[in-house]
Enzyme design. Structure first.
Site, PDB file in Angstrom:
ATOM      1  CG  ASP A  17      -1.489   4.845  -0.200  1.00 56.07           C
ATOM      2  OD1 ASP A  17      -0.547   4.285  -0.803  1.00 56.07           O
ATOM      3  OD2 ASP A  17      -1.312   5.565   0.804  1.00 56.07           O
ATOM      4  CE  LYS A  39       3.487   6.924  -0.014  1.00 55.30           C
ATOM      5  NZ  LYS A  39       3.229   5.501   0.173  1.00 55.30           N
ATOM      6  CG  ASP A  66       6.410   4.138   0.669  1.00 48.78           C
ATOM      7  OD1 ASP A  66       7.379   3.796   1.367  1.00 48.78           O
ATOM      8  OD2 ASP A  66       5.293   4.441   1.143  1.00 48.78           O
ATOM      9  CE  LYS A  68       6.632   2.789   4.724  1.00 48.65           C
ATOM     10  NZ  LYS A  68       5.623   2.916   3.656  1.00 48.65           N
ATOM     11  CG  HIS A  70      13.316  -4.332   7.400  1.00 46.78           C
ATOM     12  ND1 HIS A  70      12.605  -4.015   8.526  1.00 46.78           N
ATOM     13  CD2 HIS A  70      14.523  -4.744   7.838  1.00 46.78           C
ATOM     14  CE1 HIS A  70      13.339  -4.220   9.599  1.00 46.78           C
ATOM     15  NE2 HIS A  70      14.511  -4.675   9.201  1.00 46.78           N
ATOM     16  CG  ASP A  71      14.804  -9.786   3.089  1.00 40.63           C
ATOM     17  OD1 ASP A  71      15.608 -10.574   3.616  1.00 40.63           O
ATOM     18  OD2 ASP A  71      13.748 -10.151   2.546  1.00 40.63           O
ATOM     19  N   PRO A  73      21.034  -7.822   3.595  1.00 39.42           N
ATOM     20  CG  PRO A  73      22.985  -7.023   4.630  1.00 39.42           C
ATOM     21  CD  PRO A  73      21.888  -8.059   4.782  1.00 39.42           C
ATOM     22  CG  ASN A  74      22.541 -10.968  -1.930  1.00 38.70           C
ATOM     23  OD1 ASN A  74      23.319 -10.400  -2.694  1.00 38.70           O
ATOM     24  ND2 ASN A  74      21.792 -12.001  -2.287  1.00 38.70           N
ATOM     25  CB  THR A  75      17.152  -9.849  -0.069  1.00 36.88           C
ATOM     26  OG1 THR A  75      17.596 -11.189   0.080  1.00 36.88           O
ATOM     27  CG2 THR A  75      15.751  -9.831  -0.624  1.00 36.88           C
ATOM     28  CB  THR A 130       3.919   8.783  10.594  1.00 33.09           C
ATOM     29  OG1 THR A 130       3.447   8.161   9.407  1.00 33.09           O
ATOM     30  CG2 THR A 130       5.092   9.670  10.280  1.00 33.09           C
ATOM     31  NE  ARG A 192      -4.556  12.451   7.813  1.00 32.64           N
ATOM     32  CZ  ARG A 192      -3.714  11.748   7.020  1.00 32.64           C
ATOM     33  NH1 ARG A 192      -2.777  12.358   6.342  1.00 32.64           N
ATOM     34  NH2 ARG A 192      -3.849  10.447   6.904  1.00 32.64           N
ATOM     35  CD  GLN A 201      -0.120   8.368   8.924  1.00 35.46           C
ATOM     36  OE1 GLN A 201       0.633   7.930   9.788  1.00 35.46           O
ATOM     37  NE2 GLN A 201       0.148   8.246   7.632  1.00 35.46           N
TER      38      GLN A 201
HETATM   39  O1  C5P Z   1      -3.273   8.675   3.635  1.00 31.38           O
HETATM   40  P1  C5P Z   1      -2.042   9.195   4.302  1.00 31.38           P
HETATM   41  O2  C5P Z   1      -1.770  10.657   4.022  1.00 31.38           O
HETATM   42  O3  C5P Z   1      -1.993   8.848   5.780  1.00 31.38           O
HETATM   43  O4  C5P Z   1      -0.856   8.398   3.588  1.00 31.38           O
HETATM   44  C1  C5P Z   1       0.485   8.439   4.023  1.00 31.38           C
HETATM   45  C2  C5P Z   1       1.302   7.581   3.122  1.00 31.38           C
HETATM   46  O5  C5P Z   1       2.653   7.629   3.591  1.00 31.38           O
HETATM   47  C3  C5P Z   1       0.910   6.109   3.100  1.00 31.38           C
HETATM   48  O6  C5P Z   1       1.105   5.666   1.771  1.00 31.38           O
HETATM   49  C4  C5P Z   1       1.892   5.437   4.041  1.00 31.38           C
HETATM   50  O7  C5P Z   1       2.187   4.118   3.627  1.00 31.38           O
HETATM   51  C5  C5P Z   1       3.120   6.318   3.871  1.00 31.38           C
HETATM   52  N1  C5P Z   1       4.051   6.330   4.987  1.00 31.38           N
HETATM   53  C6  C5P Z   1       3.688   6.667   6.282  1.00 31.38           C
HETATM   54  N2  C5P Z   1       4.615   6.660   7.288  1.00 31.38           N
HETATM   55  C7  C5P Z   1       5.906   6.360   7.028  1.00 31.38           C
HETATM   56  C8  C5P Z   1       6.289   6.034   5.718  1.00 31.38           C
HETATM   57  C9  C5P Z   1       5.339   6.058   4.715  1.00 31.38           C
HETATM   58  O8  C5P Z   1       2.537   6.991   6.518  1.00 31.38           O
HETATM   59  N3  C5P Z   1       6.805   6.426   8.007  1.00 31.38           N
END
Ligand code: C5P
Length: 246
Positions: A17, A39, A66, A68, A70-71, A73-75, A130, A192, A201
């Protein structure tokens, strides 16, 4: 655990990130061989694009894309097929996009990969982010608690043939109970280690708790990429993971 026993370090996915390919390359160079995968999420993909993903996969790194999806189905199907062409190891969609979207994504990516004789990426579904809790769900009109919603979406993803889900480790036990399928993967962000802060989070767990609860793979970003020594942060995490196996 649903995955076969693997080297613990292969169960750690580092979230790249960061805001440039240059910065991401620095992390990959320091951590290659120390972790299982990298990722690429929305920020890095937006700035560095598919070229950077191709660079990573061409260099032999396992990439979890990653985005994610969300659209309609075709897209989502077409986007997932393009992701498969980048040779990513794993990609994800939002389970809240519904059953047709998930089923078609698996079917069409599978068809593409068998016609090109390439390895099909793992396709997993995001259940509830999360960073969300019961209040966040309430804001968008979902009146059930986070765990009930996670389990419902995990069951739907499994029924649609997905390989697993992304979920908080706090829900991993309930997911395992609800989804009996062998090999169903639980990927948990929001982990963590003892040395780290919570950041934004909400449903966080320790490394030990995540594995004890049955998580297969951990996605960890800031506790690693903001550490003074990223390799030391990974060692510390593996140390905490080893305690979980005792
Ligand atoms: O920095 P941190 O450990 O919080 O990063 C968590 C990573 O997991 C981020 O890239 C976030 O976009 C991703 N993520 C998340 N929760 C989800 C899916 C993905 O935190 N449900």
């Amino acid at each position: 655990m649903a995955l076969p026993v693997i080297d613990p370090k292969m169960r750690v996915i580092v979230a790249l990130d960061v805001d440039s390919a240059h910065e991401a390359r620095r992390i990959v160079a320091e951590l290659a061989g120390h972790v299982g995968a990298f990722k690429v999420g929305l920020q890095l993909f937006t700035v560095a694009g598919p070229e950077f993903v191709r660079e990573l996969t061409a260099d032999g790194h396992r990439v979890f894309l990653d985005l994610k999806f969300h659209d309609i189905p075709n897209t989502v199907v077409n986007a997932a097929v393009e992701a498969a062409k980048l040779d990513v190891w794993m990609l994800n969609v939002h389970a809240s996009g519904g059953g047709e979207m998930m089923r078609e994504t698996v079917r069409r990516v599978e068809a593409h990969c068998s016609s090109t004789r390439s390895t099909r990426p793992l396709i997993i579904a995001v259940t509830v982010l999360t960073s969300s809790d019961d209040d966040t769900l309430g804001e968008i009109g979902i009146e059930t608690d986070a765990e009930t919603q996670v389990v419902r979406l995990a069951r739907l993803a499994a029924d649609c043939g997905l390989d697993g889900v992304v979920a908080s480790a706090q829900e991993a036990v309930a997911i395992r109970k609800a989804v009996g399928r062998d090999g169903f993967i639980i990927v948990t962000p929001g982990v963590r280690p003892a040395f780290a802060t919570r950041d934004d989070q909400r449903r966080v767990t320790s490394v030990r708790e995540a594995f004890d609860n049955g998580a297969d793979l951990l996605v960890i970003g800031r506790p690693i990429i903001r550490a003074v020594s990223m390799a030391d942060a990974v060692s510390e995490i593996l140390h905490e993971a080893a305690k979980a196996d005792q």
